[in-house]
Design an enzyme around this catalytic site. Structure first.
Site, PDB file in Angstrom:
ATOM      1  N   LYS A   1     -24.589-130.712  -0.090  1.00 50.25           N
ATOM      2  CA  LYS A   1     -23.409-130.762   1.233  1.00 50.25           C
ATOM      3  C   LYS A   1     -22.747-131.969   1.142  1.00 50.25           C
ATOM      4  O   LYS A   1     -23.422-132.939   0.497  1.00 50.25           O
ATOM      5  CB  LYS A   1     -24.332-130.654   2.444  1.00 50.25           C
TER       6      LYS A   1
ATOM      7  N   ILE B   1     -22.169-136.536  -1.732  1.00 53.66           N
ATOM      8  CA  ILE B   1     -22.758-135.143  -2.128  1.00 53.66           C
ATOM      9  C   ILE B   1     -24.403-135.567  -2.086  1.00 53.66           C
ATOM     10  O   ILE B   1     -24.537-136.158  -3.059  1.00 53.66           O
ATOM     11  CB  ILE B   1     -22.211-134.724  -3.301  1.00 53.66           C
ATOM     12  N   CYS B   2     -24.982-134.906  -1.279  1.00 50.93           N
ATOM     13  CA  CYS B   2     -26.625-134.868  -1.305  1.00 50.93           C
ATOM     14  C   CYS B   2     -27.156-133.264  -1.331  1.00 50.93           C
ATOM     15  O   CYS B   2     -26.282-132.694  -1.014  1.00 50.93           O
ATOM     16  CB  CYS B   2     -27.083-135.641  -0.201  1.00 50.93           C
ATOM     17  N   LYS B   3     -28.513-133.388  -1.410  1.00 53.91           N
ATOM     18  CA  LYS B   3     -29.166-132.151  -1.186  1.00 53.91           C
ATOM     19  C   LYS B   3     -28.874-131.687   0.200  1.00 53.91           C
ATOM     20  O   LYS B   3     -29.179-132.567   1.142  1.00 53.91           O
ATOM     21  CB  LYS B   3     -30.675-132.310  -1.425  1.00 53.91           C
TER      22      LYS B   3
END
Length: 222
Positions: free
Chosen positions: A60, A71-73
């Site tokens: 996400k 942008i990360c999990k």
């Protein structure tokens, strides 16, 4: 979480079929010609990233207050901004599904527990996670050690001065009172040297604590 904003291909002055999109930071037009295969594009005006596609599966988008696009999990609850002049810890709420037709909303960071401290060396502000003053802190910007609050160095400086003066007085007393004894037993000189050496070390430490830089808290978050 930040989903890519919708865009509409509009005509540019040079070509009638070149797609463009507005930058999510400065609203400048970004030319998407040859970039439609990318997930994000970089604005040539403010140098910030703007998403043009949905994030990869399991990921996400999150935009920091400094406008850095991360942008990360999608299961992440806390992430840190990598920019050296920011270093915010962003706390993310539960994952919420936002319809694609709605404009993307940047994640709102929640201030973590800690104290914002102004470094006594370089003047930059950093987050000190210890919820107490009178401690030593290492600035992440200049990598130098300073005291958070002035009570700790003042207290230790006074303590070392007191101990150092006591040791020197003891050394003087031994020197005056045991001169005759020392002429017969030379080992007595060792006790003089130890007393003077301890006094000197304590006075040097007192100078260190008296000259240490002090960093002062700016805001406190409970």
């Amino acid at each position: 979480a930040e989903l890519p904003p919708p865009y509409t291909a509009i005509a540019s002055p040079d070509a009638s079929s070149v797609p463009v999109i507005n930058c999510r930071v400065c609203q400048s037009l970004i030319n998407l010609d040859g970039k439609l295969h990318q997930h994000v594009v970089k604005c040539t005006v403010c140098n910030e990233a703007t998403p043009i596609k949905n994030p990869p599966s399991g990921k996400k988008y999150v935009r920091c207050q400094c406008n850095c696009l991360l942008i990360c999990k999608d299961t992440s609850r806390k992430i840190g901004c990598p920019r050296p002049n920011c270093r915010r810890i962003i706390t993310l709420g539960p994952v919420m599904l936002i319809p694609e037709e709605q404009p993307a909303q940047p994640a709102l960071p929640v201030q973590p527990d800690g104290t914002r401290v102004v470094c006594g060396h370089c003047g930059n502000t950093f987050l000190w996670m210890e919820l107490r003053f009178n401690t030593l802190a290492k600035c992440p910007h200049c990598k130098k050690i300073s005291s958070v609050g002035s009570a700790l160095p003042r207290r230790r400086c006074c303590a070392y001065i007191t101990i150092g003066m006591i040791c020197i007085f003891i050394g003087v007393g031994l020197t005056v009172g045991t001169q005759d004894f020392a002429r017969r037993f030379h080992a007595t000189y060792v006790s003089w040297a130890v007393a003077y050496l301890l006094g000197l070390i304590c006075l040097i430490r007192a100078c260190y604590w008296g000259a240490i830089k002090v960093s002062y808290p700016e805001h406190s978050f409970a």
